[in-house]
Write an enzyme that holds these catalytic residues in place. Sequence first.
Site, PDB file in Angstrom:
ATOM      1  N   GLU A   1      43.527 -17.661  99.511  1.00 50.19           N
ATOM      2  CA  GLU A   1      42.464 -17.297  98.562  1.00 50.19           C
ATOM      3  C   GLU A   1      41.255 -18.229  98.646  1.00 50.19           C
ATOM      4  O   GLU A   1      40.102 -17.789  98.588  1.00 50.19           O
ATOM      5  CB  GLU A   1      43.028 -17.324  97.129  1.00 50.19           C
ATOM      6  CG  GLU A   1      42.022 -17.021  96.051  1.00 50.19           C
ATOM      7  CD  GLU A   1      41.425 -15.619  96.201  1.00 50.19           C
ATOM      8  OE1 GLU A   1      42.155 -14.650  96.028  1.00 50.19           O
ATOM      9  OE2 GLU A   1      40.211 -15.510  96.515  1.00 50.19           O
TER      10      GLU A   1
ATOM     11  N   VAL B   1      37.736 -18.045 101.078  1.00 52.21           N
ATOM     12  CA  VAL B   1      36.475 -17.298 100.865  1.00 52.21           C
ATOM     13  C   VAL B   1      36.036 -17.461  99.406  1.00 52.21           C
ATOM     14  O   VAL B   1      36.802 -17.183  98.486  1.00 52.21           O
ATOM     15  CB  VAL B   1      36.645 -15.786 101.164  1.00 52.21           C
ATOM     16  CG1 VAL B   1      35.341 -15.041 100.899  1.00 52.21           C
ATOM     17  CG2 VAL B   1      37.105 -15.562 102.593  1.00 52.21           C
TER      18      VAL B   1
ATOM     19  N   GLY C   1      29.862 -32.956  98.703  1.00 46.38           N
ATOM     20  CA  GLY C   1      31.152 -32.468  99.211  1.00 46.38           C
ATOM     21  C   GLY C   1      31.184 -30.966  99.448  1.00 46.38           C
ATOM     22  O   GLY C   1      32.255 -30.371  99.504  1.00 46.38           O
TER      23      GLY C   1
ATOM     24  N   GLU D   1      30.684 -28.592 105.514  1.00 53.45           N
ATOM     25  CA  GLU D   1      31.771 -28.812 106.471  1.00 53.45           C
ATOM     26  C   GLU D   1      31.586 -30.190 107.114  1.00 53.45           C
ATOM     27  O   GLU D   1      30.484 -30.757 107.082  1.00 53.45           O
ATOM     28  CB  GLU D   1      31.726 -27.748 107.571  1.00 53.45           C
ATOM     29  CG  GLU D   1      31.908 -26.332 107.075  1.00 53.45           C
ATOM     30  CD  GLU D   1      33.214 -26.147 106.328  1.00 53.45           C
ATOM     31  OE1 GLU D   1      34.283 -26.334 106.909  1.00 53.45           O
ATOM     32  OE2 GLU D   1      33.163 -25.837 105.120  1.00 53.45           O
TER      33      GLU D   1
ATOM     34  N   ASP E   1      30.258 -20.469 109.308  1.00 50.08           N
ATOM     35  CA  ASP E   1      31.205 -20.471 108.182  1.00 50.08           C
ATOM     36  C   ASP E   1      31.170 -19.126 107.448  1.00 50.08           C
ATOM     37  O   ASP E   1      32.213 -18.592 107.051  1.00 50.08           O
ATOM     38  CB  ASP E   1      30.831 -21.621 107.236  1.00 50.08           C
ATOM     39  CG  ASP E   1      31.729 -21.707 106.032  1.00 50.08           C
ATOM     40  OD1 ASP E   1      32.873 -22.153 106.187  1.00 50.08           O
ATOM     41  OD2 ASP E   1      31.294 -21.313 104.925  1.00 50.08           O
TER      42      ASP E   1
ATOM     43  N   LYS F   1      34.169 -16.237 107.006  1.00 48.14           N
ATOM     44  CA  LYS F   1      34.565 -15.645 105.720  1.00 48.14           C
ATOM     45  C   LYS F   1      34.417 -14.127 105.745  1.00 48.14           C
ATOM     46  O   LYS F   1      35.226 -13.404 105.157  1.00 48.14           O
ATOM     47  CB  LYS F   1      33.733 -16.264 104.598  1.00 48.14           C
ATOM     48  CG  LYS F   1      34.115 -17.731 104.358  1.00 48.14           C
ATOM     49  CD  LYS F   1      33.087 -18.461 103.521  1.00 48.14           C
ATOM     50  CE  LYS F   1      33.533 -19.896 103.245  1.00 48.14           C
ATOM     51  NZ  LYS F   1      32.459 -20.736 102.694  1.00 48.14           N
TER      52      LYS F   1
ATOM     53  N   GLY G   1      33.301 -27.205  96.810  1.00 47.74           N
ATOM     54  CA  GLY G   1      33.598 -28.364  95.963  1.00 47.74           C
ATOM     55  C   GLY G   1      35.099 -28.522  95.781  1.00 47.74           C
ATOM     56  O   GLY G   1      35.845 -27.545  95.847  1.00 47.74           O
TER      57      GLY G   1
HETATM   58  N1  HSE Z   1      31.162 -25.598 103.545  1.00 51.79           N
HETATM   59  C1  HSE Z   1      31.621 -24.526 102.734  1.00 51.79           C
HETATM   60  C2  HSE Z   1      30.485 -24.038 101.854  1.00 51.79           C
HETATM   61  C3  HSE Z   1      32.780 -24.989 101.892  1.00 51.79           C
HETATM   62  O1  HSE Z   1      29.490 -24.751 101.750  1.00 51.79           O
HETATM   63  O2  HSE Z   1      30.594 -22.967 101.276  1.00 51.79           O
HETATM   64  C4  HSE Z   1      33.491 -23.902 101.146  1.00 51.79           C
HETATM   65  O3  HSE Z   1      34.050 -22.942 102.010  1.00 51.79           O
END
Ligand code: HSE
Length: 334
Positions: free
Chosen positions: A129, A132, A187, A190, A201, A205, A314
């Site tokens: 879960e 995404v 945070g 990636e 990314d 997703k 986060g």
């Molecule tokens: N680096 C990703 C973002 C982390 O900023 O959405 C969460 O998947």
Amino acid sequence: MKTVKIGLLGIGNVGSGAFQIISLNAASIAKSSGRNIIAAGVLARDKNKKRDIDINPDIITDDPDEILKNPEIDIIVEALGGIEPATTFMLSAMKNGKHVVTANKAAVAANYDKLTSAAAENGVQFKFEASVGGGIPILNAIDTVLRGNEFTEIMGIVNGTTNYILTKMTEEKLPYDVALKNAQELGFAEADPTADVEGIDVANKLTILIALAFGQYIKPEDIPTTGISKITASDIEEAAAKGCKIKLIAHAKMNCTGGADCEGCTGNGKLEYSVKPMLLPNDHPLAGVSNEFNAVFVTGNAVGELMFYGRGAGALPTGSAVVGDIIEIAKTIK
Ligand code: HSE
């Protein structure tokens, strides 16, 4: 009360978020699930690193086998990120009869068929879960309460880092580099933020969303993808002058259901998909999604339009989705 032991592979942003939630909410989790969930092993690259969270040093190891082969551990939580060695560890855990929970979109998107087949072959559960939309329960919703629908369209903002950057460039006129640095410090990004800013990314997703909603496995590298690294302050100003905002959008649309109601249509259920920055009018619901928040629009032929909204990145929001998956599995362990 039954105790369910978990093994955490990785104690970075996501791993420590999940660990904190399990400790912080231990009593309410036990009350609602009837399971005492405890961390019995934590894989860390550096066993002696000083951490902000309080972990019993006896359960920290730098040997993955101490966790993957520990007969007491029921659920492996993979929070390493990256395709390898994460995929190999997850497959090995399943082979050892352990359920697997992950937030790792890169590994799930790259090896969706392999991982879901391995789970089925080994009679274990595989949940992802958190991969995404961070804390947004979008995958579970598609896979359970919305399963009665045929989906026609998905459109979403599913990367917190890029949405944060675009928001700061738009609202505070921050330069791209400064906004990216802030997102990293918070945070959201990636380990290598190229995956965020180049849309990789988001493509990962979208692969996962498409697999669940449309039952098709489209490799992330086959999704036409453009990121935000070339968006300039003047692009944002031009958009604003037109009453629009620039957002990085994941989009998949079944241009025809191929059903009886598609008389004369030649689309024959062809799925179209892309990841790209788009100009959205300021009154579009996705234009109001700011900072690290994510939102996913889903259209089903029975339910109509739905919008899911929440924090997409986060430690604690992502940890919330990881812990939800752990609890769902723990409840089934007798
Ligand atoms: N680096 C990703 C973002 C982390 O900023 O959405 C969460 O998947």
